[in-house]
Design an enzyme around this catalytic site. Structure first.
Site, mmCIF file in Angstrom:
data_model
loop_
_atom_site.group_PDB
_atom_site.id
_atom_site.type_symbol
_atom_site.label_atom_id
_atom_site.label_comp_id
_atom_site.label_asym_id
_atom_site.label_seq_id
_atom_site.Cartn_x
_atom_site.Cartn_y
_atom_site.Cartn_z
ATOM 1 N N LYS A 1 0.798 -1.185 -0.206
ATOM 2 C CA LYS A 1 -0.175 0.050 -0.064
ATOM 3 C C LYS A 1 0.915 1.189 0.019
ATOM 4 C CE LYS A 1 -3.330 2.916 0.350
ATOM 5 N NZ LYS A 1 -4.204 3.358 -0.737
ATOM 6 N N CYS B 1 -4.439 10.954 0.983
ATOM 7 C CA CYS B 1 -3.669 9.817 0.886
ATOM 8 C C CYS B 1 -2.300 9.867 0.583
ATOM 9 C CB CYS B 1 -4.165 8.714 0.346
ATOM 10 S SG CYS B 1 -5.735 8.108 0.692
ATOM 11 N N TYR C 1 -0.405 8.873 -14.650
ATOM 12 C CA TYR C 1 0.352 9.724 -13.582
ATOM 13 C C TYR C 1 1.478 10.603 -14.278
ATOM 14 C CZ TYR C 1 -2.645 8.390 -9.889
ATOM 15 O OH TYR C 1 -3.856 8.377 -8.969
ATOM 16 N N LYS D 1 -8.237 17.717 -6.413
ATOM 17 C CA LYS D 1 -8.478 16.937 -7.954
ATOM 18 C C LYS D 1 -9.837 17.151 -8.313
ATOM 19 C CE LYS D 1 -9.041 12.155 -7.113
ATOM 20 N NZ LYS D 1 -8.619 10.940 -7.606
ATOM 21 N N PRO E 1 1.351 16.894 -15.534
ATOM 22 C CA PRO E 1 1.860 18.008 -14.509
ATOM 23 C C PRO E 1 0.810 18.801 -13.927
ATOM 24 C CG PRO E 1 2.180 18.524 -16.873
ATOM 25 C CD PRO E 1 1.533 17.074 -16.902
HETATM 26 C C1 UDX Z 1 -9.062 6.242 5.820
HETATM 27 C C2 UDX Z 1 -7.737 6.415 6.074
HETATM 28 O O1 UDX Z 1 -7.814 7.656 6.456
HETATM 29 C C3 UDX Z 1 -6.891 6.054 4.903
HETATM 30 O O2 UDX Z 1 -5.764 6.068 5.544
HETATM 31 C C4 UDX Z 1 -7.074 4.878 4.494
HETATM 32 O O3 UDX Z 1 -6.344 4.725 3.227
HETATM 33 C C5 UDX Z 1 -8.468 4.731 4.285
HETATM 34 O O4 UDX Z 1 -9.594 5.002 5.011
HETATM 35 P P1 UDX Z 1 -10.948 7.856 4.576
HETATM 36 O O5 UDX Z 1 -11.912 6.860 4.292
HETATM 37 O O6 UDX Z 1 -10.801 8.746 3.458
HETATM 38 O O7 UDX Z 1 -9.537 7.122 4.699
HETATM 39 O O8 UDX Z 1 -10.990 8.390 6.137
HETATM 40 P P2 UDX Z 1 -12.254 9.489 6.529
HETATM 41 O O9 UDX Z 1 -12.929 9.883 5.424
HETATM 42 O O10 UDX Z 1 -11.211 10.317 7.451
HETATM 43 O O11 UDX Z 1 -13.166 8.513 7.194
HETATM 44 C C6 UDX Z 1 -12.877 7.863 8.566
HETATM 45 C C7 UDX Z 1 -14.413 7.683 8.921
HETATM 46 O O12 UDX Z 1 -13.922 6.944 10.245
HETATM 47 C C8 UDX Z 1 -14.860 8.942 9.517
HETATM 48 O O13 UDX Z 1 -16.168 9.013 9.007
HETATM 49 C C9 UDX Z 1 -14.710 8.882 11.004
HETATM 50 O O14 UDX Z 1 -16.023 9.464 11.601
HETATM 51 C C10 UDX Z 1 -14.822 7.476 11.352
HETATM 52 N N1 UDX Z 1 -14.442 7.066 12.784
HETATM 53 C C11 UDX Z 1 -13.126 7.503 13.013
HETATM 54 C C12 UDX Z 1 -15.336 6.399 13.257
HETATM 55 O O15 UDX Z 1 -16.043 5.641 13.073
HETATM 56 N N2 UDX Z 1 -14.395 5.731 14.685
HETATM 57 C C13 UDX Z 1 -13.291 6.174 15.003
HETATM 58 O O16 UDX Z 1 -12.705 5.848 16.247
HETATM 59 C C14 UDX Z 1 -12.443 7.014 14.228
HETATM 60 C C1 UDX Z 2 -4.597 7.995 -4.275
HETATM 61 C C2 UDX Z 2 -4.089 6.745 -5.073
HETATM 62 O O1 UDX Z 2 -4.329 6.922 -6.372
HETATM 63 C C3 UDX Z 2 -5.197 5.781 -4.687
HETATM 64 O O2 UDX Z 2 -4.729 4.343 -5.195
HETATM 65 C C4 UDX Z 2 -5.150 5.299 -3.275
HETATM 66 O O3 UDX Z 2 -5.974 4.444 -2.726
HETATM 67 C C5 UDX Z 2 -5.538 6.527 -2.156
HETATM 68 O O4 UDX Z 2 -4.580 7.778 -2.822
HETATM 69 P P1 UDX Z 2 -6.699 9.670 -4.367
HETATM 70 O O5 UDX Z 2 -5.965 10.374 -3.086
HETATM 71 O O6 UDX Z 2 -8.146 9.628 -4.885
HETATM 72 O O7 UDX Z 2 -5.950 8.290 -4.537
HETATM 73 O O8 UDX Z 2 -5.809 10.726 -5.597
HETATM 74 P P2 UDX Z 2 -5.079 10.445 -7.047
HETATM 75 O O9 UDX Z 2 -5.875 10.254 -8.363
HETATM 76 O O10 UDX Z 2 -4.228 9.439 -6.890
HETATM 77 O O11 UDX Z 2 -4.423 11.914 -7.020
HETATM 78 C C6 UDX Z 2 -3.644 12.305 -6.153
HETATM 79 C C7 UDX Z 2 -3.019 13.741 -6.425
HETATM 80 O O12 UDX Z 2 -1.998 13.600 -7.559
HETATM 81 C C8 UDX Z 2 -4.189 14.683 -6.676
HETATM 82 O O13 UDX Z 2 -3.643 16.155 -6.202
HETATM 83 C C9 UDX Z 2 -3.918 14.914 -8.292
HETATM 84 O O14 UDX Z 2 -4.446 16.016 -8.909
HETATM 85 C C10 UDX Z 2 -2.184 14.584 -8.550
HETATM 86 N N1 UDX Z 2 -1.808 14.232 -9.778
HETATM 87 C C11 UDX Z 2 -2.409 12.842 -10.034
HETATM 88 C C12 UDX Z 2 -1.216 14.844 -10.573
HETATM 89 O O15 UDX Z 2 -0.936 15.880 -10.232
HETATM 90 N N2 UDX Z 2 -0.829 14.179 -11.773
HETATM 91 C C13 UDX Z 2 -1.276 12.984 -12.178
HETATM 92 O O16 UDX Z 2 -0.805 12.414 -13.169
HETATM 93 C C14 UDX Z 2 -2.343 12.091 -11.459
#
Ligand code: UDX
Ligand code: UDX
Length: 558
Positions: free
Chosen positions: A274, A330, A319, A413, A322
């Site tokens: 990951k 993430c 990816y 994005k 630019p």
């Molecule tokens: C999360 C992680 O942040 C990320 O590292 C991983 O890759 C995928 O899962 P994301 O789903 O974007 O990413 O997190 P977030 O949108 O912050 O949601 C987490 C949820 O967990 C929130 O809705 C929060 O309320 C909930 N939560 C958090 C619980 O229900 N219990 C807790 O103790 C803490």
């Molecule tokens: C990313 C990973 O792609 C996904 O596999 C993982 O599970 C979570 O994190 P995400 O956070 O949705 O997903 O964003 P992503 O689409 O990867 O873009 C990340 C950042 O890079 C954004 O700010 C995007 O604008 C930028 N980006 C992406 C570029 O500047 N150029 C590219 O060619 C692709």
């Protein structure tokens, strides 16, 4: 009502091809469906259940997800299409009550319709309390709570993961439960969670395994990514390898067409896969941005370059776009956490350390570049394009006090409403701190959702507008910071009338340069030569390119 007693399982020797396994039967309703195979009534001791590895088998499984964030919600909704029942649990009561009213708290294409269908069919249940009910009924319990960056040191904050693991341990009924970590966690976390739960579960009748199942969902296409995964990684199937393995195979069987993409690894390998995946994506983006900057120095066009290098299948096309730097919930936090955890082993990941720093400097320079294009003190003789200097941490002192900037795009994005670690937010904060007036329009951003990102800018001249034209009213410079499709179809003649200067900075290379310059705008983008309306004289061109490294230094000393 659901106080089930879980009786230890009876195991029969697994035979790989026949896929017969023993699993608990926790859901009384289920028994009705396959009476020929098992006992029913929840209080009855469980009997073995034959599972043939065909798709419908996933429909025998009950699942719980702790965390209804981007990952937990999308995964729950998609699994509910196939599973018997999916509990989506979150401590955020307001989020859960909105979900129960079918209000989807995140913008994710395809999610709403699927959520509605599965919720109305009662295959998907949202809970903000009484989690024990869900855990007792679930064969598989996922942990998908946030792992944000820990303040101050960039490590992943695992407090939520550990506190949820503890509460699950207290709720585990006798019998077998598979616990799956889907949150992105540092290497070694799965074994810590296994130890933690082991220490908490008193009764020997309680059996469980902990496996890692990292997600690779991209926001904006998360539903499609879940339904058509490039790969599903399942790490460390613990002592009861066969059972947890078969449960996960059965669970993902509707989504995994080719067995090669279902990868069984160790805990550590899954956790590393990951982090390495996200770190590689971030590195590819930073690499592309550096090449783009050099293209500008030598009058080359990055789009031509990336198309050519992308044809080499060893590099690939993805990816190589630019932009203003990578952002989101993430990539930035995961690459930081990876580098920090390596440093714990006194191992310095130099490449990734420079990717992190390079990305921070990039956001700063993009802000400086946009500012310089409205500044009276444009420094001509040093303005060519620049080599990327990693050590330029200071912001420039161009005088843009009171200058108006029209910002198009605020999310990190397109196709998401997520503002977390968005480069656009950083650029707007920089322009405000330089005294500029800033109006912003983003298709998915409402004023109330940006407040927390501009808490330190209370009273600053920042407007969140409802459309692009209002945001660009009297703008000295229009800057596109997020690649929303709708910006391609703007009425540039109308915009030409509302702005005070005709300068567009397209940090996403979204627009056709000649189309925009033919509309009378000086058009700047990333890694591509600037385009000027035919009536603009040569001299003017040079004064507005990206600042070179040493002019950056110079402007700092002004
Ligand atoms: C999360 C992680 O942040 C990320 O590292 C991983 O890759 C995928 O899962 P994301 O789903 O974007 O990413 O997190 P977030 O949108 O912050 O949601 C987490 C949820 O967990 C929130 O809705 C929060 O309320 C909930 N939560 C958090 C619980 O229900 N219990 C807790 O103790 C803490
Ligand atoms: C990313 C990973 O792609 C996904 O596999 C993982 O599970 C979570 O994190 P995400 O956070 O949705 O997903 O964003 P992503 O689409 O990867 O873009 C990340 C950042 O890079 C954004 O700010 C995007 O604008 C930028 N980006 C992406 C570029 O500047 N150029 C590219 O060619 C692709």
């Amino acid at each position: 009502m659901f106080a089930f007693l879980k009786i230890p399982l009876h195991f029969s020797k697994l035979s790989r091809n026949k896929q017969n396994v023993l699993v608990s039967r926790k859901c009384p309703l289920f028994v009705k469906h396959c009476a020929r195979n098992c006992f029913h009534s929840a209080r009855q001791p469980r009997k073995t259940l034959k599972l043939e590895a065909k798709e419908e088998q996933a429909s025998d499984i009950c699942v719980s997800f702790f965390g209804a964030g981007y990952v937990g919600l999308v995964s729950s909704v998609c699994l509910a299409d196939y599973c018997k029942k999916v509990y989506c649990l979150d401590t955020d009561k307001e989020k859960i009550s909105r979900l129960r009213n079918l209000e989807v708290p995140i913008y994710e294409p395809l999610l709403e319709e699927k959520l509605r269908r599965n919720y109305e069919s009662r295959r998907l249940i949202f809970l903000s309390e009484d989690f024990e009910l869900a855990v007792r009924e679930s064969h598989i319990v996922f942990i998908a709570v946030g792992t944000p960056s820990r303040r101050g040191d960039g490590h992943a904050d695992l407090s939520y993961v550990f506190s949820v693991a503890e509460s699950i341990a207290e709720m585990l009924p006798s019998g077998y439960t598979l616990i799956v970590i889907k949150s992105t966690v540092p290497i070694g976390t799965c074994s810590k969670v296994q130890e933690l739960i082991k220490a908490k579960t008193k009764s020997s009748k309680v059996q469980f395994d902990v496996v890692s199942n990292p997600e690779f969902l991209r926001q904006g296409s998360a539903v499609d990514n879940f339904l058509h995964p490039d790969r599903v990684v399942i790490g460390g199937c613990g002592p009861m390898k066969s059972l947890s393995r078969t449960l996960m195979e059965t669970l993902y069987s509707p989504f995994v067409k080719d067995k090669e993409t279902l990868l069984f690894t160790s805990w550590e390998e899954a956790e590393m896969i990951k982090y390495a995946s996200n770190a590689f994506l971030a590195t590819k983006i930073q690499f592309t941005n550096e090449i783009a900057d050099f293209c500008q120095l030598v009058n080359a066009n990055i789009s031509v370059v990336t198309r050519a290098i992308g044809l080499d299948e060893r590099i690939g096309h993805h990816y190589l776009q630019p932009g203003p730097g990578f952002g989101g919930s993430c990539l930035p936090k995961d690459i930081r956490a990876l580098v920090r955890s390596a440093q714990e082993y006194n191992y310095s990941m130099r490449l990734l350390e420079s990717v992190i720093e390079g990305n921070e400097v990039r956001k700063r320079r993009i802000a400086q570049w946009i500012a310089s294009l409205a500044s009276e003190s444009c420094i001509e003789e040093d303005l060519g394009t620049f080599l990327h200097g990693h050590h330029t941490t200071h912001t420039t002192t161009v005088n843009i006090y009171g200058k108006k900037f029209g910002i198009l795009g605020l999310t990190f994005k397109a196709n998401t409403d997520d503002l977390r670690d968005s480069p656009a937010i950083f650029v707007v904060q920089e322009l405000l701190s330089l005294g500029a007036r800033v109006s912003v329009y983003d298709p998915q951003v409402k004023a109330e959702s940006v407040t927390k990102y501009f808490a330190a800018f209370q009273g600053f001249p920042l407007d969140i507008c409802d459309d692009s034209y209002t945001a660009c009213q009297e703008a000295e410079v229009i800057a596109i910071l997020t690649e929303w499709e709708e910006f391609r179809d703007l009425d540039w003649n109308r915009l030409h009338e509302v702005v005070s200067r005709h300068v567009i900075v397209d940090t996403r290379n979204l627009l056709e340069p000649d189309v925009i310059s033919d509309k009378g705008f000086r058009y700047y983008s990333v890694g591509r030569p600037p385009y000027f309306p035919k009536n603009i004289d040569k001299q003017a061109k040079n004064c507005e390119m990206l600042p070179t490294q040493n002019n950056f230094q110079q402007s700092k000393n002004l």
